[in-house]
Design an enzyme around this catalytic site. Structure first.
Site, PDB file in Angstrom:
ATOM      1  N   ASN A 178      -0.898   5.346  -3.978  1.00 19.24           N
ATOM      2  CA  ASN A 178       0.303   5.437  -3.139  1.00 19.24           C
ATOM      3  C   ASN A 178       0.305   6.698  -2.269  1.00 19.24           C
ATOM      4  O   ASN A 178       1.357   7.269  -1.989  1.00 19.24           O
ATOM      5  CB  ASN A 178       1.593   5.366  -3.992  1.00 19.24           C
ATOM      6  CG  ASN A 178       2.871   5.128  -3.180  1.00 19.24           C
ATOM      7  OD1 ASN A 178       3.947   5.599  -3.564  1.00 19.24           O
ATOM      8  ND2 ASN A 178       2.782   4.421  -2.077  1.00 19.24           N
ATOM      9  N   CYS A 205      -0.813   0.091  -3.656  1.00 19.68           N
ATOM     10  CA  CYS A 205      -2.248   0.408  -3.753  1.00 19.68           C
ATOM     11  C   CYS A 205      -2.449   1.182  -5.047  1.00 19.68           C
ATOM     12  O   CYS A 205      -1.593   1.150  -5.931  1.00 19.68           O
ATOM     13  CB  CYS A 205      -2.726   1.182  -2.520  1.00 19.68           C
ATOM     14  SG  CYS A 205      -1.929   2.778  -2.281  1.00 19.68           S
ATOM     15  N   CYS A 224      -2.546   6.812   0.289  1.00 15.23           N
ATOM     16  CA  CYS A 224      -3.354   6.450   1.468  1.00 15.23           C
ATOM     17  C   CYS A 224      -2.898   5.101   2.042  1.00 15.23           C
ATOM     18  O   CYS A 224      -2.223   5.045   3.066  1.00 15.23           O
ATOM     19  CB  CYS A 224      -4.846   6.394   1.132  1.00 15.23           C
ATOM     20  SG  CYS A 224      -5.565   7.978   0.624  1.00 15.23           S
ATOM     21  N   ARG A 225      -3.268   4.007   1.389  1.00 13.81           N
ATOM     22  CA  ARG A 225      -3.078   2.689   1.996  1.00 13.81           C
ATOM     23  C   ARG A 225      -1.631   2.192   1.970  1.00 13.81           C
ATOM     24  O   ARG A 225      -1.112   1.749   3.013  1.00 13.81           O
ATOM     25  CB  ARG A 225      -3.984   1.659   1.305  1.00 13.81           C
ATOM     26  CG  ARG A 225      -5.459   1.898   1.567  1.00 13.81           C
ATOM     27  CD  ARG A 225      -6.325   1.109   0.602  1.00 13.81           C
ATOM     28  NE  ARG A 225      -6.192   1.594  -0.769  1.00 13.81           N
ATOM     29  CZ  ARG A 225      -6.727   1.025  -1.828  1.00 13.81           C
ATOM     30  NH1 ARG A 225      -7.410  -0.083  -1.697  1.00 13.81           N
ATOM     31  NH2 ARG A 225      -6.568   1.558  -3.031  1.00 13.81           N
ATOM     32  N   SER A 226      -0.963   2.231   0.814  1.00 16.65           N
ATOM     33  CA  SER A 226       0.367   1.599   0.775  1.00 16.65           C
ATOM     34  C   SER A 226       1.441   2.363   1.559  1.00 16.65           C
ATOM     35  O   SER A 226       2.294   1.726   2.186  1.00 16.65           O
ATOM     36  CB  SER A 226       0.812   1.276  -0.658  1.00 16.65           C
ATOM     37  OG  SER A 226       0.880   2.425  -1.458  1.00 16.65           O
ATOM     38  N   ASP A 228     -10.500   0.980  -0.439  1.00 17.84           N
ATOM     39  CA  ASP A 228     -10.016   2.316  -0.788  1.00 17.84           C
ATOM     40  C   ASP A 228     -10.750   3.350   0.073  1.00 17.84           C
ATOM     41  O   ASP A 228     -11.974   3.455   0.004  1.00 17.84           O
ATOM     42  CB  ASP A 228     -10.314   2.534  -2.276  1.00 17.84           C
ATOM     43  CG  ASP A 228      -9.799   3.866  -2.785  1.00 17.84           C
ATOM     44  OD1 ASP A 228      -9.428   4.723  -1.962  1.00 17.84           O
ATOM     45  OD2 ASP A 228      -9.778   4.040  -4.012  1.00 17.84           O
TER      46      ASP A 228
HETATM   47  P1  4NP Z   1      -4.750   4.772  -2.175  1.00 23.44           P
HETATM   48  O1  4NP Z   1      -6.024   5.747  -2.236  1.00 23.44           O
HETATM   49  O2  4NP Z   1      -4.848   3.891  -3.405  1.00 23.44           O
HETATM   50  O3  4NP Z   1      -4.954   4.030  -0.921  1.00 23.44           O
HETATM   51  O4  4NP Z   1      -3.526   5.675  -2.181  1.00 23.44           O
HETATM   52  C1  4NP Z   1      -6.344   6.533  -3.338  1.00 23.44           C
HETATM   53  C2  4NP Z   1      -5.666   7.708  -3.579  1.00 23.44           C
HETATM   54  C3  4NP Z   1      -6.035   8.506  -4.646  1.00 23.44           C
HETATM   55  C4  4NP Z   1      -7.075   8.119  -5.477  1.00 23.44           C
HETATM   56  C5  4NP Z   1      -7.746   6.930  -5.238  1.00 23.44           C
HETATM   57  C6  4NP Z   1      -7.371   6.135  -4.175  1.00 23.44           C
HETATM   58  N1  4NP Z   1      -7.477   8.951  -6.545  1.00 23.44           N
HETATM   59  O5  4NP Z   1      -8.452   8.606  -7.230  1.00 23.44           O
HETATM   60  O6  4NP Z   1      -6.829   9.998  -6.801  1.00 23.44           O
END
Ligand code: 4NP
Length: 169
Positions: A10, A7, A12-14, A124
């Site tokens: 790294n 994602c 939240c989702r992955s 996201d």
């Molecule tokens: P992820 O979510 O891609 O599912 O881990 C996010 C985590 C952090 C950010 C964006 C999305 N950020 O902008 O810091």
């Protein structure tokens, strides 16, 4: 079979996908046939624990993601892993830009494996709330179930091997 979930951050989702896919594989007794990891296309959260909200909503479903740490995708990952599974189209775009052309077939959207799913991407959740984090879990569970089923159908993972082992116990 080596599977990498990707994602943006790294956190939240992955990592959630890594943990859910590993849990399903453990329940099916096929984890010994798999290597599972996750990474982000963005390095903002390298070395960090998953987002506290992801930890909380995963824990409500009996999934512990606390040991996981954020890391940045590396070009070597495309050699090392058989499948590079992205959460959204922007992840696919970033991965495709980084990946040598000959290995771009390893990149796929997680929800392309999900059955009867109205979503094509795992959105996201970072700027969302409870509803968005629960939706991420629902979609990832559906995609991971479909992915594991597909690996069995394609013969990359053998369930019968597991049943044979169990029948001797
Ligand atoms: P992820 O979510 O891609 O599912 O881990 C996010 C985590 C952090 C950010 C964006 C999305 N950020 O902008 O810091």
């Amino acid at each position: 079979m080596k599977v990498l979930f990707v994602c943006l951050g790294n956190i939240c989702r992955s990592p959630t996908a890594e943990a859910i896919f590993s849990k399903l594989a453990l329940e099916e007794g096929v984890m010994d046939q798999l290597e599972v990891d996750s990474a982000g296309t963005n390095g903002f959260h390298i070395g960090q624990s998953p987002d506290p909200r992801s930890i909380k909503y995963a824990a409500k479903r009996g999934i512990d993601i606390t040991p996981l740490r954020g890391r940045l995708i590396d070009r070597a990952d495309f050699e090392r892993f058989d499948l590079v599974i992205a959460m959204d189209n922007e992840n696919v775009r970033q991965l495709t830009a980084l990946c040598p052309e000959a290995m771009q077939g390893k990149i796929n959207l997680l929800l392309s494996y999900a059955r009867r799913c109205n979503y094509r991407e795992v959105p996201d959740p970072y700027y969302g709330g409870a509803r968005e984090f629960e939706l991420v879990l629902d979609l990832i569970e559906s995609g991971c179930r479909g992915l594991l089923d597909q690996l069995v159908i394609d013969g990359f993972v053998s369930i019968s091997q597991h049943l044979q082992v169990r029948s001797h116990v």
